[in-house]
Design a protein around this motif. Structure first.
Motif, PDB file in Angstrom:
ATOM      1  N   GLN A 190      -3.901   5.638   6.557  1.00 18.80           N
ATOM      2  CA  GLN A 190      -5.019   4.944   6.085  1.00 18.80           C
ATOM      3  C   GLN A 190      -4.568   3.641   5.619  1.00 18.80           C
ATOM      4  O   GLN A 190      -5.359   2.710   6.208  1.00 18.80           O
ATOM      5  CB  GLN A 190      -5.730   5.797   4.613  1.00 18.80           C
ATOM      6  CG  GLN A 190      -6.929   5.093   4.639  1.00 18.80           C
ATOM      7  CD  GLN A 190      -8.180   6.330   3.430  1.00 18.80           C
ATOM      8  OE1 GLN A 190      -8.485   7.243   3.523  1.00 18.80           O
ATOM      9  NE2 GLN A 190      -7.616   5.692   2.342  1.00 18.80           N
ATOM     10  N   CYS A 191      -3.424   3.772   5.254  1.00 17.72           N
ATOM     11  CA  CYS A 191      -2.610   2.095   4.557  1.00 17.72           C
ATOM     12  C   CYS A 191      -2.761   1.235   6.614  1.00 17.72           C
ATOM     13  O   CYS A 191      -2.956   0.514   6.518  1.00 17.72           O
ATOM     14  CB  CYS A 191      -1.805   2.611   4.442  1.00 17.72           C
ATOM     15  SG  CYS A 191      -1.758   2.942   2.425  1.00 17.72           S
ATOM     16  N   ASP A 235      -6.049   0.224   7.285  1.00 16.85           N
ATOM     17  CA  ASP A 235      -6.891  -1.219   6.950  1.00 16.85           C
ATOM     18  C   ASP A 235      -5.632  -2.308   6.912  1.00 16.85           C
ATOM     19  O   ASP A 235      -6.068  -3.560   6.813  1.00 16.85           O
ATOM     20  CB  ASP A 235      -5.794  -0.743   5.108  1.00 16.85           C
ATOM     21  CG  ASP A 235      -6.935  -1.572   4.152  1.00 16.85           C
ATOM     22  OD1 ASP A 235      -8.253  -2.171   4.311  1.00 16.85           O
ATOM     23  OD2 ASP A 235      -6.192  -2.064   3.112  1.00 16.85           O
ATOM     24  N   ARG A 267       0.786  -1.291   0.453  1.00 15.20           N
ATOM     25  CA  ARG A 267      -0.042  -0.496  -0.230  1.00 15.20           C
ATOM     26  C   ARG A 267       1.120   1.036  -0.474  1.00 15.20           C
ATOM     27  O   ARG A 267       0.823   2.109  -0.602  1.00 15.20           O
ATOM     28  CB  ARG A 267      -0.870  -0.099   1.260  1.00 15.20           C
ATOM     29  CG  ARG A 267      -2.057  -1.151   0.591  1.00 15.20           C
ATOM     30  CD  ARG A 267      -2.883  -1.569   2.583  1.00 15.20           C
ATOM     31  NE  ARG A 267      -3.727  -2.535   2.637  1.00 15.20           N
ATOM     32  CZ  ARG A 267      -3.308  -3.974   1.670  1.00 15.20           C
ATOM     33  NH1 ARG A 267      -2.767  -4.241   1.209  1.00 15.20           N
ATOM     34  NH2 ARG A 267      -5.035  -4.562   1.204  1.00 15.20           N
ATOM     35  N   ALA A 309      -7.594   2.015   0.202  1.00 16.72           N
ATOM     36  CA  ALA A 309      -6.256   1.920   1.162  1.00 16.72           C
ATOM     37  C   ALA A 309      -5.746   3.324   0.319  1.00 16.72           C
ATOM     38  O   ALA A 309      -5.055   4.218   1.589  1.00 16.72           O
ATOM     39  CB  ALA A 309      -5.615   0.812   1.310  1.00 16.72           C
ATOM     40  N   THR A 310      -5.458   3.501  -0.385  1.00 15.27           N
ATOM     41  CA  THR A 310      -4.701   4.402  -0.956  1.00 15.27           C
ATOM     42  C   THR A 310      -5.466   5.634  -2.144  1.00 15.27           C
ATOM     43  O   THR A 310      -4.886   6.542  -2.873  1.00 15.27           O
ATOM     44  CB  THR A 310      -3.224   3.486  -2.280  1.00 15.27           C
ATOM     45  OG1 THR A 310      -4.322   3.463  -3.095  1.00 15.27           O
ATOM     46  CG2 THR A 310      -2.397   2.870  -1.403  1.00 15.27           C
ATOM     47  N   THR A 356     -12.224   1.810   3.240  1.00  9.88           N
ATOM     48  CA  THR A 356     -11.307   1.712   3.703  1.00  9.88           C
ATOM     49  C   THR A 356     -12.243   1.912   5.237  1.00  9.88           C
ATOM     50  O   THR A 356     -11.748   0.922   6.521  1.00  9.88           O
ATOM     51  CB  THR A 356      -9.994   1.894   3.895  1.00  9.88           C
ATOM     52  OG1 THR A 356      -9.116   1.457   2.786  1.00  9.88           O
ATOM     53  CG2 THR A 356      -9.129   1.591   4.877  1.00  9.88           C
ATOM     54  N   TRP A 357     -11.949   3.088   5.811  1.00 13.17           N
ATOM     55  CA  TRP A 357     -12.274   3.352   7.450  1.00 13.17           C
ATOM     56  C   TRP A 357     -13.811   2.342   7.628  1.00 13.17           C
ATOM     57  O   TRP A 357     -13.571   1.600   8.729  1.00 13.17           O
ATOM     58  CB  TRP A 357     -12.506   4.612   7.817  1.00 13.17           C
ATOM     59  CG  TRP A 357     -11.191   5.220   7.062  1.00 13.17           C
ATOM     60  CD1 TRP A 357     -10.446   5.898   6.034  1.00 13.17           C
ATOM     61  CD2 TRP A 357     -10.164   5.077   8.435  1.00 13.17           C
ATOM     62  NE1 TRP A 357      -9.583   6.576   5.734  1.00 13.17           N
ATOM     63  CE2 TRP A 357      -9.080   6.300   7.476  1.00 13.17           C
ATOM     64  CE3 TRP A 357      -9.404   5.773   9.468  1.00 13.17           C
ATOM     65  CZ2 TRP A 357      -8.223   6.995   7.843  1.00 13.17           C
ATOM     66  CZ3 TRP A 357      -8.767   5.847  10.174  1.00 13.17           C
ATOM     67  CH2 TRP A 357      -7.742   6.351   9.117  1.00 13.17           C
TER      68      TRP A 357
END
Length: 309
Positions: free
Chosen positions: A90-91, A94, A21, A131-132, A138-139
């Motif tokens: 965020q990565c 995930d 990621r 995620a990117t 993602t959350w």
């Protein structure tokens, strides 16, 4: 350590997932990380950081749910204004979802299933893309996986009151990210009742505990909505607009022909809906809600079968 044990090592898979990621984040340009909703979330995050009034969407008749902007604002407390820092956080979030998947599968199906599930999660392209990209998926996904892990403890035991309290908080966080999670509360109660039919009194108590912590999680934001708009809105006032949206041909096409539907959806959201701006009152919120409720009921009356489908 044998190769099989190495492949089953959760932290090894987590490291691989994070490396993939992060590599994608640095390999792609900033424009590749944005979606159509991204400017709204960034505007809301800036408002949370600066203490200014929470904004409406730039092109749609509602304010965005605050969960994702709050996550962005929290990252900006450490790295002001940095989108790269948001994406890296965020990565990492995930990868937490990957660990939840491993625990869920291990408790339900065993270690081999858990290992396979973690590796799948690590390399599955849609999860890497989510995620990117600066979006809520993602959350929301991680919050729901956390909820599932809480509700599915090991050895088939029913969750106790402590876990039910934590489940209510997890579901509340998910709803603050995407309000559709609110629909899961009654489903969780039904699941509890079906799982433990012989002890319905205990089920009722645990349902009350979960509902209470869920409501308490939403209450501060609902109170701020009331102070701003004069309405008790749990998360966002998008409900009637969202229902109207489901009655449109573009939304129907997105269900049946998702790959071909994007031009029609873009036309609907970025051309047709903004052209209706004079019709919906910006304030008070109640008047704007009434406008979209009327549009929805008219659309349903014209073609109730299409709405049902």
């Amino acid at each position: 350590m044998s190769s099989m044990r190495l492949l089953r090592n959760a932290w090894l898979v987590a490291g691989v997932a994070l490396a993939i990621r992060v590599a994608v984040v640095f390999a792609t340009g900033e424009a590749e990380h944005a979606m159509g909703d991204t400017p709204d979330y960034l505007d809301a995050a800036h408002a949370l950081v600066d203490g200014t009034p929470y904004p409406f969407s730039r092109g749609l008749p509602f304010w965005r749910a605050p969960g994702y902007p709050a996550a962005i604002a929290l990252v900006w407390r450490v790295a002001p204004g940095s989108l790269m820092a948001v994406l890296l956080a965020q990565c990492a979030a995930d990868v937490l979802g990957l660990l939840f998947v491993g625990r869920i599968l291990s408790n339900t199906f065993g270690r081999t299933a858990a290992a396979l599930g973690r590796w799948w999660y690590a390399v599955y392209p849609p999860f890497v893309l989510q995620a990117t990209t600066l979006q809520t998926e993602t959350w929301f996904q991680v919050a729901l996986l956390g909820l599932t892990w809480i509700l599915l403890p090991s050895r088939g035991r029913s969750p106790g009151k402590g876990r039910m309290a934590a489940a209510g908080i997890a579901l509340g966080v998910a709803a603050l990210i995407r309000p559709a999670a609110m629909l899961l509360l009654p489903l969780c109660v039904v699941w509890l009742a079906l799982r433990d039919r012989k002890h319905l009194r205990s089920v009722a108590l645990r349902a009350v505990v979960m509902s209470g912590t869920f409501s308490a999680t939403l209450l501060p934001w609902a109170a701020s909505n009331h102070a701003r708009s004069g309405q008790w809105v749990p998360v966002t006032d998008a409900a009637w607009f969202s229902l109207w949206y489901t009655t449109t041909p573009a939304a129907a096409r997105a269900v049946w022909e998702p790959r071909q539907a994007q031009p029609a959806l873009d036309s609907l959201l970025y051309i047709q809906v903004p052209s209706m701006r004079e019709g919906w009152p910006p304030n008070p919120s109640r008047a704007r809600t009434a406008f979209w409720r009327g549009k929805t009921l008219d659309a349903v009356a014209r073609d109730p079968r299409a709405f049902a489908r």
